[in-house]
Scaffold this motif. Sequence first.
Motif, PDB file in Angstrom:
ATOM      1  N   PHE A   1       0.845  -1.193   0.000  1.00 48.46           N
ATOM      2  CA  PHE A   1       0.000   0.000   0.000  1.00 48.46           C
ATOM      3  C   PHE A   1       0.879   1.240   0.000  1.00 48.46           C
ATOM      4  O   PHE A   1       1.946   1.255   0.621  1.00 48.46           O
ATOM      5  N   ASP A   2       0.403   2.281  -0.673  1.00 48.20           N
ATOM      6  CA  ASP A   2       1.098   3.565  -0.620  1.00 48.20           C
ATOM      7  C   ASP A   2       0.430   4.455   0.428  1.00 48.20           C
ATOM      8  O   ASP A   2      -0.534   4.028   1.092  1.00 48.20           O
ATOM      9  N   ASP A   3       0.916   5.681   0.578  1.00 43.91           N
ATOM     10  CA  ASP A   3       0.376   6.592   1.591  1.00 43.91           C
ATOM     11  C   ASP A   3      -1.069   7.003   1.314  1.00 43.91           C
ATOM     12  O   ASP A   3      -1.750   7.490   2.209  1.00 43.91           O
ATOM     13  N   GLU A   4      -1.539   6.798   0.083  1.00 41.07           N
ATOM     14  CA  GLU A   4      -2.916   7.125  -0.273  1.00 41.07           C
ATOM     15  C   GLU A   4      -3.855   5.931  -0.104  1.00 41.07           C
ATOM     16  O   GLU A   4      -5.044   6.026  -0.401  1.00 41.07           O
ATOM     17  N   GLY A   5      -3.305   4.795   0.345  1.00 38.59           N
ATOM     18  CA  GLY A   5      -4.121   3.600   0.549  1.00 38.59           C
ATOM     19  C   GLY A   5      -4.336   2.774  -0.707  1.00 38.59           C
ATOM     20  O   GLY A   5      -5.120   1.832  -0.704  1.00 38.59           O
ATOM     21  N   ARG A   6      -3.613   3.098  -1.781  1.00 42.00           N
ATOM     22  CA  ARG A   6      -3.730   2.319  -3.014  1.00 42.00           C
ATOM     23  C   ARG A   6      -2.867   1.069  -2.918  1.00 42.00           C
ATOM     24  O   ARG A   6      -1.879   1.039  -2.186  1.00 42.00           O
ATOM     25  N   VAL A   7      -3.243   0.043  -3.681  1.00 42.02           N
ATOM     26  CA  VAL A   7      -2.512  -1.221  -3.675  1.00 42.02           C
ATOM     27  C   VAL A   7      -1.756  -1.370  -4.996  1.00 42.02           C
ATOM     28  O   VAL A   7      -2.246  -0.982  -6.055  1.00 42.02           O
ATOM     29  N   LEU A   8      -0.568  -1.941  -4.913  1.00 41.84           N
ATOM     30  CA  LEU A   8       0.310  -2.131  -6.060  1.00 41.84           C
ATOM     31  C   LEU A   8       0.059  -3.488  -6.708  1.00 41.84           C
ATOM     32  O   LEU A   8       0.077  -4.516  -6.031  1.00 41.84           O
TER      33      LEU A   8
ATOM     34  N   VAL B   1      10.221  -7.867   0.236  1.00 44.70           N
ATOM     35  CA  VAL B   1      10.806  -6.573  -0.116  1.00 44.70           C
ATOM     36  C   VAL B   1      11.584  -6.678  -1.427  1.00 44.70           C
ATOM     37  O   VAL B   1      11.469  -5.826  -2.314  1.00 44.70           O
ATOM     38  N   ARG B   2      12.388  -7.728  -1.574  1.00 45.87           N
ATOM     39  CA  ARG B   2      13.185  -7.930  -2.790  1.00 45.87           C
ATOM     40  C   ARG B   2      12.290  -8.111  -4.011  1.00 45.87           C
ATOM     41  O   ARG B   2      12.505  -7.495  -5.060  1.00 45.87           O
ATOM     42  N   GLU B   3      11.274  -8.974  -3.900  1.00 43.60           N
ATOM     43  CA  GLU B   3      10.390  -9.244  -5.034  1.00 43.60           C
ATOM     44  C   GLU B   3       9.666  -7.975  -5.490  1.00 43.60           C
ATOM     45  O   GLU B   3       9.522  -7.725  -6.685  1.00 43.60           O
ATOM     46  N   VAL B   4       9.201  -7.187  -4.535  1.00 39.07           N
ATOM     47  CA  VAL B   4       8.511  -5.943  -4.893  1.00 39.07           C
ATOM     48  C   VAL B   4       9.450  -5.040  -5.683  1.00 39.07           C
ATOM     49  O   VAL B   4       9.079  -4.511  -6.739  1.00 39.07           O
ATOM     50  N   PHE B   5      10.671  -4.878  -5.207  1.00 42.11           N
ATOM     51  CA  PHE B   5      11.605  -4.009  -5.918  1.00 42.11           C
ATOM     52  C   PHE B   5      11.968  -4.581  -7.286  1.00 42.11           C
ATOM     53  O   PHE B   5      11.969  -3.869  -8.290  1.00 42.11           O
TER      54      PHE B   5
ATOM     55  N   PHE C   1       2.523 -10.911   3.249  1.00 44.82           N
ATOM     56  CA  PHE C   1       2.893  -9.757   4.071  1.00 44.82           C
ATOM     57  C   PHE C   1       2.143  -8.512   3.631  1.00 44.82           C
ATOM     58  O   PHE C   1       1.971  -8.287   2.433  1.00 44.82           O
ATOM     59  N   ARG C   2       1.729  -7.725   4.602  1.00 41.00           N
ATOM     60  CA  ARG C   2       1.270  -6.361   4.320  1.00 41.00           C
ATOM     61  C   ARG C   2       2.537  -5.516   4.300  1.00 41.00           C
ATOM     62  O   ARG C   2       3.348  -5.575   5.234  1.00 41.00           O
ATOM     63  N   CYS C   3       2.705  -4.732   3.234  1.00 42.59           N
ATOM     64  CA  CYS C   3       3.893  -3.903   3.084  1.00 42.59           C
ATOM     65  C   CYS C   3       3.481  -2.452   2.848  1.00 42.59           C
ATOM     66  O   CYS C   3       2.388  -2.170   2.367  1.00 42.59           O
ATOM     67  N   ARG C   4       4.396  -1.559   3.186  1.00 39.23           N
ATOM     68  CA  ARG C   4       4.186  -0.121   2.997  1.00 39.23           C
ATOM     69  C   ARG C   4       5.270   0.403   2.074  1.00 39.23           C
ATOM     70  O   ARG C   4       6.468   0.194   2.307  1.00 39.23           O
ATOM     71  N   ALA C   5       4.848   1.084   1.010  1.00 35.55           N
ATOM     72  CA  ALA C   5       5.798   1.687   0.078  1.00 35.55           C
ATOM     73  C   ALA C   5       6.532   2.825   0.768  1.00 35.55           C
ATOM     74  O   ALA C   5       5.924   3.622   1.478  1.00 35.55           O
ATOM     75  N   VAL C   6       7.852   2.895   0.556  1.00 33.02           N
ATOM     76  CA  VAL C   6       8.658   3.956   1.163  1.00 33.02           C
ATOM     77  C   VAL C   6       9.494   4.696   0.130  1.00 33.02           C
ATOM     78  O   VAL C   6      10.221   5.627   0.489  1.00 33.02           O
ATOM     79  N   GLY C   7       9.401   4.316  -1.128  1.00 32.59           N
ATOM     80  CA  GLY C   7      10.176   5.003  -2.154  1.00 32.59           C
ATOM     81  C   GLY C   7      10.073   4.313  -3.495  1.00 32.59           C
ATOM     82  O   GLY C   7       9.453   3.265  -3.637  1.00 32.59           O
TER      83      GLY C   7
ATOM     84  N   GLU D   1      10.322  -6.514  -9.261  1.00 31.95           N
ATOM     85  CA  GLU D   1       9.228  -6.501 -10.231  1.00 31.95           C
ATOM     86  C   GLU D   1       8.681  -5.109 -10.525  1.00 31.95           C
ATOM     87  O   GLU D   1       8.159  -4.885 -11.616  1.00 31.95           O
ATOM     88  N   THR D   2       8.777  -4.179  -9.551  1.00 27.76           N
ATOM     89  CA  THR D   2       8.054  -2.906  -9.695  1.00 27.76           C
ATOM     90  C   THR D   2       8.902  -1.656  -9.485  1.00 27.76           C
ATOM     91  O   THR D   2       8.396  -0.549  -9.702  1.00 27.76           O
ATOM     92  N   ALA D   3      10.144  -1.777  -9.030  1.00 32.04           N
ATOM     93  CA  ALA D   3      11.023  -0.651  -8.687  1.00 32.04           C
ATOM     94  C   ALA D   3      10.529   0.147  -7.481  1.00 32.04           C
ATOM     95  O   ALA D   3      11.048   1.210  -7.183  1.00 32.04           O
ATOM     96  N   VAL D   4       9.536  -0.375  -6.765  1.00 27.71           N
ATOM     97  CA  VAL D   4       9.039   0.278  -5.552  1.00 27.71           C
ATOM     98  C   VAL D   4       9.805  -0.283  -4.353  1.00 27.71           C
ATOM     99  O   VAL D   4       9.979  -1.505  -4.227  1.00 27.71           O
ATOM    100  N   ARG D   5      10.252   0.608  -3.502  1.00 23.62           N
ATOM    101  CA  ARG D   5      10.895   0.187  -2.251  1.00 23.62           C
ATOM    102  C   ARG D   5       9.814   0.127  -1.180  1.00 23.62           C
ATOM    103  O   ARG D   5       8.956   1.014  -1.102  1.00 23.62           O
ATOM    104  N   CYS D   6       9.853  -0.921  -0.378  1.00 23.01           N
ATOM    105  CA  CYS D   6       8.826  -1.081   0.653  1.00 23.01           C
ATOM    106  C   CYS D   6       9.426  -1.690   1.900  1.00 23.01           C
ATOM    107  O   CYS D   6      10.561  -2.172   1.887  1.00 23.01           O
TER     108      CYS D   6
END
Length: 159
Positions: free
Chosen positions: A29-36, A64-68, A104-110, A70-75
Amino acid sequence: MATPDFIHAIRASAGHQLLWLPGITAIVFDDEGRVLLGRRTDTRKWSVIGGIPDPGEQPAACAVREVFEETAVRCVAERVVLVQALSPVTYPNGDVCQFMDITFRCRAVGGEARVNDDESLEVAWFEVDALPELNEFGVHRIKQALSDAPTWFDPAAFG
């Protein structure tokens, strides 16, 4: 998900027989509550992000590794929301796998969401009330990640 090299090595001696494998799902989830979500190259369908941990890799680190990758999002991984043994899957080449999924529930940080490997056709943020067509696997995990309920698991049946 791309097949890791260590699975190819196991398959060289195990053939197509059932492999029991760990699987990790990250609901980000990002700070706006959207899901990736990512639209997969193999199925062409939208999906939650996930993969297989490398030998010795901690499950949260894998998320964390898989998210980055696949998506370039840091979480950051915030909590385990689900643990579930899935049904066996037979792939077109005859390989059979059964996954123990830890979500896992994750939070985007960058980072900026974009296609970052060859596993996705598209990557995007979605409002949770405006998701694209998604399988029950993804929908259930998103609902669990939105909930403050304890970690979901299939209760043990004794009898």
